[in-house]
Design an enzyme around this catalytic site. Structure first.
Site, PDB file in Angstrom:
ATOM      1  N   CYS A  79       2.896   6.671   4.119  1.00 54.92           N
ATOM      2  CA  CYS A  79       1.397   6.678   3.722  1.00 54.92           C
ATOM      3  C   CYS A  79       1.245   8.090   3.951  1.00 54.92           C
ATOM      4  CB  CYS A  79       0.826   5.310   5.052  1.00 54.92           C
ATOM      5  SG  CYS A  79      -0.788   4.974   3.881  1.00 54.92           S
ATOM      6  N   HIS A 188       4.488   1.130   2.247  1.00 52.98           N
ATOM      7  CA  HIS A 188       4.636   1.377   3.159  1.00 52.98           C
ATOM      8  C   HIS A 188       6.059  -0.146   3.335  1.00 52.98           C
ATOM      9  CE1 HIS A 188       1.336   2.160   5.672  1.00 52.98           C
ATOM     10  NE2 HIS A 188       0.637   2.435   4.277  1.00 52.98           N
ATOM     11  N   GLU A 190       7.997  -0.496   6.073  1.00 57.37           N
ATOM     12  CA  GLU A 190       7.741  -1.695   7.573  1.00 57.37           C
ATOM     13  C   GLU A 190       7.412  -3.180   6.942  1.00 57.37           C
ATOM     14  OE1 GLU A 190       6.280   1.159   6.771  1.00 57.37           O
ATOM     15  OE2 GLU A 190       3.771   0.975   8.135  1.00 57.37           O
TER      16      GLU A 190
END
Lengths: 207, 253
Positions: A79, A188, A190
């Protein structure tokens, strides 16, 4: 060992837990020395470009980051950690970045629309990846895979060869870059469920 | 192309998920972490936890719920309810939340929204608006305290103001519809979607899958929030998405 750089910007715990879930130990660190000693480095980050850059500077991270990238250690930006690698950003005026990747960070144009509905900014939610080059970090990730985005600015690299993936949102923008062992994603991993964890796993195995 | 999002909402109190009708008659719906995992497997696009306990002990419990959930599911988490200070936000983000939703505190101190957006970014600053229709008019009023206290503020104007203060997303709940299963308030949602350029999440009133379809199409919402149709196993998230895709809505399956 994977070092996740903690410079006071955003949710680092999810990145750490994501690596743990796929079998890699990761430490969240605010110590530049730990970054210099790590085998792999992750630069996450959410918030404003200017504040992130300022925190990297005051935290003493700029030189260590430039050094580990120069040495070719596996490096993952996420990001804002992608955007910070660029020359400059136009968010809240013009601000200099790390200038590892020549190019600019710009805002999505106003008034974008698709199928008669305006496209909100931030670009928030799940959108697809279209691949432009092969990288081991994207092994097992198919064309059209949905990943999670949340951002109002996107990167425009000068050298098209670094563009790993693009994504369509009113315009077709660069959603990930790769250059040797340097990888960075606008989305992202994650937060992208099993496909995102696969990317973290691939990064953990990169040499 | 960006897909439309389905967001199950978990109302949490005392570490348990509950569901009531217009904040009354609470029924126990289970353990939040287990329910979060179930929605993760069903392909939910995000999860929202709403802390419906007002006490500060309740907030510690909520931090713990967020922390445990973020260890098990790797998808965006939003936490709302009782977020009043920068420190409340930091605690939730450090526990593993990606966004916080600010409701009553925004009405009493709009600068808090600006402060949150400047400090943590607009991407994690959601403003929740609870609105009720003004009887007999095409106008809606903002309510606080779980829909109990009227503020005299016009909901459409308020949404625009919150966007200008840095809100990155609006979570819009119709208090007239919440818990009724009569469907979203489409005119309200459409009015807010047209008034702002940030994403709008429709909430309050989902009883059928068709209501989700209306939320995305007639109202133009970026995301639809729902609780009871998922909690009591009336439908899975996957069934909802299959239904929407068959009707031409772009969803992630």
């Amino acid at each position: 060992m994977i070092a996740i750089i903690d410079y006071g910007m955003g949710n680092l715990r999810s990145v750490q837990k994501g690596f743990e879930k796929v079998g890699f130990a990761a430490v969240v660190t605010a110590d530049p020395k730990v970054v210099l000693e790590a085998e792999r480095i992750v630069l996450p980050g959410v918030g404003a470009f200017r504040d992130c850059m300022r925190n990297l500077e005051t935290g003493g991270f700029v030189e260590p980051i430039l050094r580990v990238i120069r040495e070719g250690r596996p490096f993952l930006g996420i990001c804002l950690g992608l955007q910070l690698l660029f020359t400059e950003s136009e968010e809240f005026g013009s601000h200099q970045g790390l200038d590892v990747i020549p190019g600019r960070v710009v805002r999505f144009p106003d008034g974008m629309s698709a199928s008669g509905e305006k496209l909100p900014v931030p670009h928030m939610g799940w959108n697809q990846l279209s691949f432009h080059c092969q990288s081991p970090v994207f092994a097992g990730i198919d064309e059209g895979t949905n990943v999670y985005f949340v951002h109002s600015y996107y990167v425009r690299p000068e050298d098209a060869a670094v563009v790993a993936t693009t994504t369509g949102y009113g315009i077709e923008f660069c959603s990930a870059i790769c250059k040797d062992n340097l990888v960075a994603t606008q989305f992202h991993p994650e937060k992208s469920q099993e496909k995102g964890l696969q990317i973290l796993k691939n990064f953990g195995a990169m040499s | 192309m960006l897909t439309k999002r389905i967001i199950p909402c978990l109302d949490v109190t005392g570490g348990r998920v509950v569901k009531g009708v217009q904040f009354l008659e609470l029924r126990d719906a289970g353990d939040p972490v287990e329910i979060a995992e179930m929605y993760d497997q069903q392909g939910a696009d995000e999860l929202t936890f709403l802390d419906i306990t007002a006490s500060s002990d309740g907030r510690d419990t909520m931090v713990d719920v967020v922390r445990k959930t973020a260890e098990r599911v790797f998808m965006p988490l939003t936490v709302g309810g009782g977020i009043r200070t920068v420190d409340d936000i930091r605690r939730m983000l450090n526990a593993g939340a990606d966004k916080v939703s600010i409701n009553t505190a925004a009405v009493f101190n709009p600068d808090f929204v600006r402060e949150a957006a400047e400090r943590f970014g607009s991407q994690c600053t959601v403003v929740a608006i609870d609105a009720r229709q003004v009887p007999g008019e095409q106008r809606w009023e903002v309510y606080t305290h779980g829909g109990r206290k009227p503020t005299g503020i016009d909901a459409v104007e308020w949404a625009g103001r919150m966007e200008s203060f840095g809100a990155g997303e609006i979570l819009l709940t119709s208090m007239d519809r919440d818990g009724t299963k009569d469907g979203y308030d489409i005119p309200l949602t459409r009015a807010i979607v047209d008034a702002v350029s940030v994403p709008v999440i429709a909430s309050g009133g989902v009883g059928t899958l068709e209501h989700l379809y209306d939320g995305f199409t007639a109202a133009g919402a970026s995301a639809c929030l729902a609780a009871s149709i998922f909690h009591f196993r009336q439908h899975t998230v996957r069934e909802a998405k299959e239904y929407l895709r068959a009707k031409g809505v772009n969803v992630r399956l």
